[in-house]
Write an enzyme that holds these catalytic residues in place. Sequence first.
Site, short mmCIF file in Angstrom:
data_model
loop_
_atom_site.label_atom_id
_atom_site.label_comp_id
_atom_site.label_asym_id
_atom_site.label_seq_id
_atom_site.Cartn_x
_atom_site.Cartn_y
_atom_site.Cartn_z
N LYS A 24 0.84 -1.21 0.00
CA LYS A 24 0.00 0.00 0.00
C LYS A 24 0.87 1.26 0.00
CE LYS A 24 -2.93 0.51 3.59
NZ LYS A 24 -2.80 1.76 4.38
N SER A 25 1.86 1.31 0.87
CA SER A 25 2.71 2.51 0.97
C SER A 25 3.41 2.78 -0.36
CB SER A 25 3.78 2.30 2.05
OG SER A 25 3.20 2.24 3.31
N GLN A 172 4.66 9.17 7.32
CA GLN A 172 3.72 10.05 6.61
C GLN A 172 4.12 11.50 6.78
OE1 GLN A 172 -0.19 9.00 8.03
NE2 GLN A 172 -0.18 7.03 6.98
N ASP A 318 1.94 -1.21 11.99
CA ASP A 318 0.65 -1.62 11.42
C ASP A 318 0.27 -3.05 11.80
OD1 ASP A 318 0.35 0.86 10.23
OD2 ASP A 318 1.34 0.23 8.38
N ARG A 349 -6.62 1.40 17.93
CA ARG A 349 -6.42 -0.05 17.79
C ARG A 349 -6.17 -0.76 19.12
NH1 ARG A 349 -3.30 -0.01 11.91
NH2 ARG A 349 -5.25 -0.03 10.75
C1 S3P Z 1 2.61 4.82 6.31
C2 S3P Z 1 3.15 5.20 7.52
C3 S3P Z 1 2.62 4.75 8.82
C4 S3P Z 1 1.72 3.53 8.67
C5 S3P Z 1 0.74 3.70 7.55
C6 S3P Z 1 1.46 3.90 6.23
C7 S3P Z 1 3.20 5.34 5.07
O1 S3P Z 1 1.87 5.80 9.40
O2 S3P Z 1 1.04 3.29 9.87
O3 S3P Z 1 -0.10 2.58 7.44
O4 S3P Z 1 2.90 4.81 3.97
O5 S3P Z 1 4.00 6.29 5.14
P1 S3P Z 1 2.52 6.93 10.35
O6 S3P Z 1 3.37 7.81 9.51
O7 S3P Z 1 1.35 7.65 10.95
O8 S3P Z 1 3.32 6.17 11.38
#
Ligand code: S3P
Length: 433
Positions: A24-25, A172, A318, A349
């Site tokens: 996904k990322s 993020q 996650d 969660r």
């Molecule tokens: C992600 C960063 C994580 C993760 C999320 C995806 C990303 O979040 O929990 O599912 O793709 O950069 P955080 O930046 O809030 O830790």
Amino acid sequence: MNFLVWTSSPASGLTGAVRVPGDKSISHRAVMFASLADGTSRISGFLEGEDTRATARAFAQMGVRIDTTSASERVVHGVGIDGLTAPAAAIDCGNAGTGMRLLAGLLAGQAFDTILIGDESLSKRPMRRVIDPLARMGAKIDSGEGGLPPLRIHGGATLRGIDYTLPVASAQVKSALLLAGLYAQGETRVHEPHPTRDYTERMLRAFGWPIEFSAGHARLSGGHRLRATDVVVPADFSSAAFFLVAASILPGSELTLRDVGMNPRRTGLLQALRLMGADIRETNAREAGGEAIADLVVRHAPLHGIAVPVELVPDMIDEFPALFVAAAAAKGTTRVSGAAELRVKESDRIAVMAKGLRALGARIEETPDGAIIEGGALHAGEADSTGDHRCAMSFCVAGLVADGPVRVLDCANVATSFPGFLDLARACGFALA
Ligand code: S3P
């Protein structure tokens, strides 16, 4: 609110070989950089989830042609770093925190205004963590009350690079600042309290943007261009995680997960499960599209409780819903701490997993930043995911080892990250309907 209910019943072993959908990322970022590049990029292994499709739709709204050439493949006709055009309507990020936070950084540097909205869950998630540092760069972003979505991003701002140390480890937030940095005067430097996933940095480099980074640090300057690049997306470790836990706790299991992304900033669960006694082998380790991947062979093994090492937390952030199920099915006590971020994910969660597993007979005590979980027998019952995709799939895993059927409420959002979960899970032995 929707009421899709799945029933997960006891089963007798998971077997075979499966490939879970794309990461996904990486899929979010691939669409973003391919859209801003000069030329045409092909993304293979793209996650056909609602979150990543929402990101693709956002760029289509801003004038990017994105062809779906086959399932899990996109051909993106990049418009260049300054080629996006104003969307006619608000951009709906759906359930995706990654979509909204990364877009906030990227859109802060555009000439036009945008509005970012999200679903019920996303509308409750904190955005100040990106708004405040972006404002220090010169961005003009209004939010709803309390720093919540929707976000109104005013175009035409002059951005300046900043040197910023993140208060919480968040890929993020780091990525939002680096994306704004593409449009900023001077250098943007970001430092993290603990290194997080580095896909933004790695992909920017692959697309030809000069960037320096090492664990916990990244720096780049504005004023360059991105070059179209093909991206091969590995299978998502976070989706594989449910099967790693399921096959570990269910007697009679021997399951292979193919082409799994093994970026060390993502695989903390593997280490935690091994500390608990899991039998997981990595085979066929190789590289695809610049990312480490491997096949994982997991066999049932008796698990015991552990104190989850706090330094592993960001590398498995996650995976805690799945880890909670492993802990509830293990022998002895598991302690989780240093994981307060779990309270601001797609749901709280800690609370959702504690309540759901308690409803199945587990003994769990919540703490502000984690939980204490006593392993033992799980019973038939009803667990409410509250619309959180990862909690829903985790409760399905719990159903495998309960003494009767587990009804899992509010499962529709599984499609945000793992379309086809039901069929794939059934194919390797889940009794899921
Ligand atoms: C992600 C960063 C994580 C993760 C999320 C995806 C990303 O979040 O929990 O599912 O793709 O950069 P955080 O930046 O809030 O830790």
